[in-house]
Design a protein around this motif. Structure first.
Motif, PDB file in Angstrom:
ATOM      1  N   HIS A 121       6.822  -0.964  -6.566  1.00 49.10           N
ATOM      2  CA  HIS A 121       5.471  -1.127  -6.016  1.00 49.10           C
ATOM      3  C   HIS A 121       5.426  -2.016  -4.788  1.00 49.10           C
ATOM      4  O   HIS A 121       4.410  -2.050  -4.087  1.00 49.10           O
ATOM      5  CB  HIS A 121       4.513  -1.655  -7.085  1.00 49.10           C
ATOM      6  CG  HIS A 121       4.758  -3.070  -7.499  1.00 49.10           C
ATOM      7  ND1 HIS A 121       4.063  -4.124  -6.968  1.00 49.10           N
ATOM      8  CD2 HIS A 121       5.616  -3.606  -8.400  1.00 49.10           C
ATOM      9  CE1 HIS A 121       4.480  -5.253  -7.522  1.00 49.10           C
ATOM     10  NE2 HIS A 121       5.420  -4.971  -8.395  1.00 49.10           N
ATOM     11  N   VAL A 154       3.863   9.617  -0.417  1.00 50.85           N
ATOM     12  CA  VAL A 154       4.141   9.239  -1.809  1.00 50.85           C
ATOM     13  C   VAL A 154       3.035   9.766  -2.722  1.00 50.85           C
ATOM     14  O   VAL A 154       3.297  10.345  -3.786  1.00 50.85           O
ATOM     15  CB  VAL A 154       4.273   7.710  -1.934  1.00 50.85           C
ATOM     16  CG1 VAL A 154       4.324   7.278  -3.399  1.00 50.85           C
ATOM     17  CG2 VAL A 154       5.528   7.233  -1.201  1.00 50.85           C
ATOM     18  N   ILE A 155       1.793   9.568  -2.300  1.00 54.93           N
ATOM     19  CA  ILE A 155       0.648   9.997  -3.109  1.00 54.93           C
ATOM     20  C   ILE A 155       0.698  11.502  -3.360  1.00 54.93           C
ATOM     21  O   ILE A 155       0.513  11.982  -4.492  1.00 54.93           O
ATOM     22  CB  ILE A 155      -0.672   9.610  -2.414  1.00 54.93           C
ATOM     23  CG1 ILE A 155      -0.787   8.080  -2.318  1.00 54.93           C
ATOM     24  CG2 ILE A 155      -1.872  10.206  -3.135  1.00 54.93           C
ATOM     25  CD1 ILE A 155      -1.874   7.602  -1.376  1.00 54.93           C
ATOM     26  N   VAL A 164       6.335   0.551  -0.926  1.00 58.12           N
ATOM     27  CA  VAL A 164       5.431   1.679  -0.709  1.00 58.12           C
ATOM     28  C   VAL A 164       5.517   2.719  -1.819  1.00 58.12           C
ATOM     29  O   VAL A 164       5.023   3.838  -1.672  1.00 58.12           O
ATOM     30  CB  VAL A 164       5.551   2.344   0.695  1.00 58.12           C
ATOM     31  CG1 VAL A 164       5.407   1.315   1.786  1.00 58.12           C
ATOM     32  CG2 VAL A 164       6.848   3.156   0.853  1.00 58.12           C
ATOM     33  N   GLY A 165       6.120   2.357  -2.959  1.00 56.64           N
ATOM     34  CA  GLY A 165       6.171   3.226  -4.113  1.00 56.64           C
ATOM     35  C   GLY A 165       5.137   2.839  -5.151  1.00 56.64           C
ATOM     36  O   GLY A 165       4.385   1.874  -4.976  1.00 56.64           O
ATOM     37  N   PRO A 166       5.095   3.572  -6.265  1.00 58.63           N
ATOM     38  CA  PRO A 166       4.106   3.287  -7.305  1.00 58.63           C
ATOM     39  C   PRO A 166       4.493   2.101  -8.173  1.00 58.63           C
ATOM     40  O   PRO A 166       5.645   1.636  -8.144  1.00 58.63           O
ATOM     41  CB  PRO A 166       4.102   4.574  -8.128  1.00 58.63           C
ATOM     42  CG  PRO A 166       5.489   5.114  -7.966  1.00 58.63           C
ATOM     43  CD  PRO A 166       5.900   4.763  -6.558  1.00 58.63           C
ATOM     44  N   GLN A 202       0.838  -1.189   0.000  1.00 57.15           N
ATOM     45  CA  GLN A 202       0.000   0.000   0.000  1.00 57.15           C
ATOM     46  C   GLN A 202       0.888   1.259   0.000  1.00 57.15           C
ATOM     47  O   GLN A 202       2.093   1.178   0.213  1.00 57.15           O
ATOM     48  CB  GLN A 202      -0.942  -0.020   1.189  1.00 57.15           C
ATOM     49  CG  GLN A 202      -1.954  -1.153   1.139  1.00 57.15           C
ATOM     50  CD  GLN A 202      -2.866  -1.062  -0.076  1.00 57.15           C
ATOM     51  OE1 GLN A 202      -3.165   0.033  -0.570  1.00 57.15           O
ATOM     52  NE2 GLN A 202      -3.311  -2.207  -0.586  1.00 57.15           N
ATOM     53  N   LYS A 203       0.278   2.417  -0.268  1.00 59.95           N
ATOM     54  CA  LYS A 203       1.035   3.650  -0.477  1.00 59.95           C
ATOM     55  C   LYS A 203       0.691   4.692   0.584  1.00 59.95           C
ATOM     56  O   LYS A 203      -0.491   4.948   0.851  1.00 59.95           O
ATOM     57  CB  LYS A 203       0.749   4.251  -1.864  1.00 59.95           C
ATOM     58  CG  LYS A 203       0.622   3.226  -2.994  1.00 59.95           C
ATOM     59  CD  LYS A 203       1.831   2.328  -3.148  1.00 59.95           C
ATOM     60  CE  LYS A 203       1.581   1.235  -4.183  1.00 59.95           C
ATOM     61  NZ  LYS A 203       2.602   0.182  -4.168  1.00 59.95           N
ATOM     62  N   GLY A 241       7.933   9.348  -7.395  1.00 65.11           N
ATOM     63  CA  GLY A 241       7.205   8.671  -6.326  1.00 65.11           C
ATOM     64  C   GLY A 241       8.060   7.654  -5.603  1.00 65.11           C
ATOM     65  O   GLY A 241       7.972   7.504  -4.373  1.00 65.11           O
ATOM     66  N   ALA A 246       9.068   7.338  -1.721  1.00 64.52           N
ATOM     67  CA  ALA A 246       8.966   6.096  -0.947  1.00 64.52           C
ATOM     68  C   ALA A 246      10.259   5.824  -0.192  1.00 64.52           C
ATOM     69  O   ALA A 246      10.236   5.406   0.979  1.00 64.52           O
ATOM     70  CB  ALA A 246       8.633   4.931  -1.879  1.00 64.52           C
TER      71      ALA A 246
END
Length: 418
Positions: free
Chosen positions: A234, A43-44, A237-239, A38-39, A294, A298
């Motif tokens: 991903h 980061v978002i 905690v990154g995209p 999850q993020k 992103g 993270a």
């Protein structure tokens, strides 16, 4: 029960997904971070702000937005290099995921454009992997063997889920050894320093799939002993859409480009081209700009929390889970049943119950999200004589209470199928 030195409830507030309710008001119990994490808001919001206020293409626009975007993109490279102890930022190659990173590497072996003898591969030469690999670290090497006539060999896996390491498998004919740093199914952490020493003893190169280790443990490229390391954003905690291939600079410099196009060139004529220095030689076209930024955010987040603290928290969770799962009748853990040399991933079977049924009941009735299937590691499941497993994987935002919810759900599953 949680670590007294690790404020998991504070961390959970950084992740907006944990504020939502599932249908029927059930809380989300997310035990699938080995698949994708999850993020956090940090980061978002970093990605949102860049898209809203700073976005432009990188490395080619001579205006304020172009400069800001390029600085942020290259700044992310600096952060990632520092996070994994890379000797040089130029050794950090952005890819779209670990799969692409490993394919990039495999492309260089046996390629006529690469005259470096370390990458020369043909009939009689050998590629060594292991039986516990993710398909991303199997299929590229199968394709390479088919392309060149080289022989693909592999280490087995013991009944306890450990690498069945035999140094004699790595011979004078071995050109590349590529293994997981940590198994995505078993949780096993492999003895990479020992394997690397043997590979280098015979003049072979060694690559690591570190997708399951970089997010969870302190990792230093200079200490691992590897020549190449692949990991993905991903799971940390990154995209999605962003990964990394790290390689020793002198090796990357000798490798031909993987993809051709804009930005990876130095100069182009109609009959030939020259290429940009690393890392840009391997980053053709418009890169995943916002995703890289992103991933940089993270890395900032994980650094602030502390990888040592995350690892200690996950060890508590794993110890608790291994003990709690022993209460579930007929449950069989596939992999090490002690904390020694393992990470926070626990895969298991329930006698007579298909993992797909386990996962569906856990999700529908308890809000517990686990992964079911062969986890892109089918040969490993064939080795254990099973079609699939249920996998619970833990991360910095998980609690022992969520493991209790998993165990309650598993007891219910057994009652359903009794």
């Amino acid at each position: 029960m949680t670590s007294t030195s690790f404020d998991v409830e504070k961390i959970r507030k950084d992740f907006p997904v944990f504020s939502r309710e599932l249908p029927d008001g059930r809380p989300l119990v997310y035990l699938d971070s080995g698949n994708s994490s999850q993020k956090p808001n940090q980061v978002i919001e970093t990605m949102r702000e860049h898209l809203a206020l700073h976005y432009s293409n990188v490395g080619r626009a001579m205006h304020v937005l172009g400069a800001e975007s390029t600085d942020a993109y290259e700044g992310a490279r600096d952060k990632i290099a520092g996070f994994v102890g890379a000797p040089s930022r130029d050794e950090v190659i952005f890819t779209k995921n670990a799969s692409e990173a490993l394919n990039l590497l495999a492309y260089s072996f046996g390629n006529p454009a690469n005259t470096d003898p370390r990458f020369t591969l043909g009939p009689g030469d050998e590629i060594v992997i292991s039986e516990m690999e993710h398909h991303s670290n199997i299929v590229p090497w199968q394709l390479l063997a088919q392309r060149t006539g080289a022989t693909l060999k592999w280490f087995g896996v013991t009944d306890e889920g450990r690498l069945d390491y035999d140094p004699a498998l790595i011979t004078e004919r071995t050109k590349i050894v590529s293994i997981a740093h940590q198994s995505n199914v078993l949780g096993t952490v492999n003895p990479v320093a020992e394997v690397a020493a043997r590979a280098h003893e015979v003049g072979a190169l060694i690559a690591l799939d570190a997708s399951q280790s970089v997010p969870h443990h302190p990792v230093d490229m200079t200490e691992l002993g590897a020549d190449f390391v692949a990991f993905t954003g991903h799971k940390m905690v990154g995209p999605s859409g962003i990964g990394v291939l790290w390689g020793r600079a002198e090796l990357l410099e000798s490798m031909p480009p993987f993809l051709g196009g804009g930005e990876m060139i130095e100069a182009v004529w109609m009959d030939h081209s020259t290429y940009a220095p690393i890392p840009h030689k391997f980053e053709a076209g418009t890169p995943p700009i916002v995703e890289a930024i992103g991933l940089g955010a993270a890395v900032d987040y994980l650094t602030e929390v502390g990888l040592d603290a995350i690892e200690a928290h996950e060890r508590e969770l794993t110890a608790y889970a291994l003990e709690a799962l022993r209460e579930v009748p007929t449950l069989r853990v596939i992999g090490p049943e002690t904390l020694e040399g393992r990470g926070a991933t626990v895969s298991f079977t329930l006698e007579g119950i298909h993992p797909h049924d386990v996962g569906q009941i856990l999700d529908d009735q308890f809000g517990v999200a686990v992964r079911v299937g062969h986890h892109c590691a089918r040969p490993l499941h064939l080795r254990f004589g099973i079609p699939a497993t249920t996998r619970a994987s833990f991360y910095l935002y998980n609690t022992t209470g969520e493991i209790d919810a998993l165990v309650r759900g598993l007891h219910h599953v057994q009652k359903v199928f009794a």
